[in-house]
Design an enzyme around this catalytic site. Sequence first.
Site, PDB file in Angstrom:
ATOM      1  N   GLU A  13      -2.843  -1.136  -0.456  1.00  0.00           N
ATOM      2  CA  GLU A  13      -1.688  -0.296  -0.786  1.00  0.00           C
ATOM      3  C   GLU A  13      -2.224   1.034  -1.314  1.00  0.00           C
ATOM      4  O   GLU A  13      -3.033   1.050  -2.246  1.00  0.00           O
ATOM      5  CB  GLU A  13      -0.827  -0.987  -1.843  1.00  0.00           C
ATOM      6  CG  GLU A  13       0.496  -0.286  -2.047  1.00  0.00           C
ATOM      7  CD  GLU A  13       1.207  -0.718  -3.328  1.00  0.00           C
ATOM      8  OE1 GLU A  13       2.427  -0.556  -3.386  1.00  0.00           O
ATOM      9  OE2 GLU A  13       0.544  -1.185  -4.272  1.00  0.00           O
ATOM     10  N   ASP A  67      -1.997 -11.713  -2.431  1.00  0.00           N
ATOM     11  CA  ASP A  67      -1.929 -10.418  -3.100  1.00  0.00           C
ATOM     12  C   ASP A  67      -3.083 -10.343  -4.086  1.00  0.00           C
ATOM     13  O   ASP A  67      -3.329 -11.293  -4.837  1.00  0.00           O
ATOM     14  CB  ASP A  67      -0.591 -10.302  -3.846  1.00  0.00           C
ATOM     15  CG  ASP A  67       0.014  -8.919  -3.746  1.00  0.00           C
ATOM     16  OD1 ASP A  67      -0.686  -7.961  -4.113  1.00  0.00           O
ATOM     17  OD2 ASP A  67       1.175  -8.798  -3.325  1.00  0.00           O
ATOM     18  N   HIS A  74       9.101  -5.375  -1.100  1.00  0.00           N
ATOM     19  CA  HIS A  74       9.710  -5.730  -2.380  1.00  0.00           C
ATOM     20  C   HIS A  74       9.853  -4.537  -3.331  1.00  0.00           C
ATOM     21  O   HIS A  74      10.431  -4.680  -4.404  1.00  0.00           O
ATOM     22  CB  HIS A  74       8.865  -6.820  -3.054  1.00  0.00           C
ATOM     23  CG  HIS A  74       7.511  -6.319  -3.448  1.00  0.00           C
ATOM     24  ND1 HIS A  74       6.563  -5.920  -2.533  1.00  0.00           N
ATOM     25  CD2 HIS A  74       6.956  -6.117  -4.664  1.00  0.00           C
ATOM     26  CE1 HIS A  74       5.483  -5.511  -3.175  1.00  0.00           C
ATOM     27  NE2 HIS A  74       5.692  -5.619  -4.464  1.00  0.00           N
ATOM     28  N   ASP A  75       9.286  -3.389  -2.955  1.00  0.00           N
ATOM     29  CA  ASP A  75       9.386  -2.191  -3.802  1.00  0.00           C
ATOM     30  C   ASP A  75      10.356  -1.159  -3.240  1.00  0.00           C
ATOM     31  O   ASP A  75      10.534  -0.088  -3.834  1.00  0.00           O
ATOM     32  CB  ASP A  75       8.011  -1.504  -3.908  1.00  0.00           C
ATOM     33  CG  ASP A  75       7.017  -2.321  -4.701  1.00  0.00           C
ATOM     34  OD1 ASP A  75       7.433  -3.093  -5.582  1.00  0.00           O
ATOM     35  OD2 ASP A  75       5.805  -2.175  -4.430  1.00  0.00           O
ATOM     36  N   ASP A 130      -3.175  -4.529  -4.074  1.00  0.00           N
ATOM     37  CA  ASP A 130      -2.210  -3.748  -4.837  1.00  0.00           C
ATOM     38  C   ASP A 130      -2.816  -2.422  -5.306  1.00  0.00           C
ATOM     39  O   ASP A 130      -3.915  -2.414  -5.879  1.00  0.00           O
ATOM     40  CB  ASP A 130      -1.811  -4.589  -6.067  1.00  0.00           C
ATOM     41  CG  ASP A 130      -0.603  -4.052  -6.789  1.00  0.00           C
ATOM     42  OD1 ASP A 130       0.491  -4.108  -6.219  1.00  0.00           O
ATOM     43  OD2 ASP A 130      -0.770  -3.576  -7.928  1.00  0.00           O
TER      44      ASP A 130
HETATM   45  C1  NOJ Z   1       2.616  -2.136  -6.405  1.00  0.00           C
HETATM   46  C2  NOJ Z   1       3.424  -3.386  -6.290  1.00  0.00           C
HETATM   47  O1  NOJ Z   1       3.856  -3.524  -4.970  1.00  0.00           O
HETATM   48  C3  NOJ Z   1       4.543  -3.285  -7.286  1.00  0.00           C
HETATM   49  O2  NOJ Z   1       5.522  -4.271  -7.120  1.00  0.00           O
HETATM   50  C4  NOJ Z   1       3.951  -3.300  -8.668  1.00  0.00           C
HETATM   51  O3  NOJ Z   1       4.957  -3.054  -9.611  1.00  0.00           O
HETATM   52  C5  NOJ Z   1       2.859  -2.242  -8.825  1.00  0.00           C
HETATM   53  N1  NOJ Z   1       2.004  -2.117  -7.693  1.00  0.00           N
HETATM   54  C6  NOJ Z   1       2.007  -2.562 -10.019  1.00  0.00           C
HETATM   55  O4  NOJ Z   1       1.233  -3.695  -9.760  1.00  0.00           O
END
Ligand code: NOJ
Length: 564
Positions: A259, A101, A332-333, A205
């Site tokens: 992302e 990551d 995970h989000d 990210d």
């Molecule tokens: C995206 C990540 O997947 C998430 O878990 C994180 O809180 C935010 N970006 C900030 O880094």
Amino acid sequence: MNQQESKWWQGSVVYQIYPRSFMDSNGDGIGDLRGIISKLDYLKILGVDVIWLSPVYESPNDDNGYDISNYRGIHPEFGTLADWEDLLKGLHDRGMKLMMDLVVNHTSDEHPWFIESRKSADPDNSYRDYYIWRKGKGDGVEPNNWTSFFSGSAWQYDSASDDYYLHLFSRKQPDLNWENPRVRREVYDMMNFWLEKGVDGFRMDVINLISKTEGLPSAGTDRYAWGGDYFMNGPRVHEFLQEMNREVLRHYDLMTVGEAPGATPEEAIQYANADGSELNMVFQFEHMDIDSGPGGKWDLRPFQMTEWKRVISKWQTELEGKAWNSLYLNNHDQPRMVSRFGDDGKYRVESAKMLATFLHMMKGTPYIYQGEELGMTNAKFACIDDYRDIEVLNMYKEKMAESDVDETAVMDAVYAKCRDNARTPMQWDDSANGGFTTGTPWLAVNPNYPEINAGQALDDEGSVFHYYRKLIGLRKELPVIVHGVYELLLPEHPAVFAYSRTLGRERLLVLCNYSGSDAEFSWPEGFQPGEGLLVIGNYGEASALGNGSSVLRPYEAVVFHYQS
Ligand code: NOJ
């Protein structure tokens, strides 16, 4: 794109590990690198090709590692650099790859760059410009009205300099200033550090947030507002990524996924252009917004099949031949996919397999989030104190401070959408804490671990796990799964998502029933019942469809292979 040009990451399946929740080897209640190493054979049996490891760097953990204080060091709670090297070797020895990551939109406020940056606003502070500092508008009014992703203003006041710094996430995650060439150089050097150690790629990210609109304009006139138009897919983002590509990426044979919240297919085509000038693919979010109302993710809206078909098909068709898709239904989000799009009660196993079929037969690189291969479900804890994630805790606090608040509605939103749904520890077996830890887990284990766990799944040929293994295996056998062109079929059907994939004379017909009832359908034109070979189905050989039936059972999914 023809098969000759096929890239290894197109035929790969990625498995995401959220290290905190994967496997604890030392009883401190937190997953760690040795824990992951102990499960490499499990991943090999599953058959995945690439591991995406969520952050394991040094971090004060305000956002579970997405707030990094040392990009080149491993957080002691996860282990050491030597452990990490063993992990990389263990993966490579088994023919798997490692994608790290890369979190470079922001650092932690405890990163040495920020510690230096906040020391003084003097022009001779060479770290000041590593971050985005601005004067307020007076009387405690921030430099602009943007809100952060984690509730509240996106600005934090610093009394020492009487300036504010920008943080699109928590106040402990100050945004880096990508306008500063020194910042970009630092990032590229750090990427090279990991590449020289042998990593095989990066998951970047919120990479589409790195370029902010000049002048940082307010979004309208409200006191606080969502400012996404001024920082999502900003003016210099492609320039920066092309520079990163020239300076770093193109010198290695890598897999890169960015992302990109708020990206449209047009933007994705730029980020993930087949010409290789930026990244290999992006994580888009449009399908993840399917059940969100105008108020954002916590504003719940029922799932609409027509809208789902429209969004999924739009990404499949608009990127065809131009860019590569990533395929995911949770991470995970996001909440667990079986709870969100399937049925986590009576038809848990069937619907988990149906969703897996749906996703793995699409065009793109599939991502499996840890526990998805077991059909793990959302957790529903008694009260907000049982949750740990900064996003949900901030949201809860903000909502509860409003007048006339309905706590039940707030908790319903928590149960449906909060990120801790996906972060409960992996369920390895039916021993205490699901075998995740011998200590007290940092976040409670989902109480359904005695029934849903890896030990049970490995022993049961009919489990979700073995179904995933088969799906992954099929990808290696049938090029049409990797390269076939997608077409939506039966667009009006309210419960059945049907599509085809075509590569030369080979075709796949994919039929997925998204409902808990029998669903009747008409065989799509050009696909004769009985002529295709059933390559996989979640009711096994027992599927009647091979004999020409036109009824899908609850959450049934089938894939037929036609050769003409
Ligand atoms: C995206 C990540 O997947 C998430 O878990 C994180 O809180 C935010 N970006 C900030 O880094």
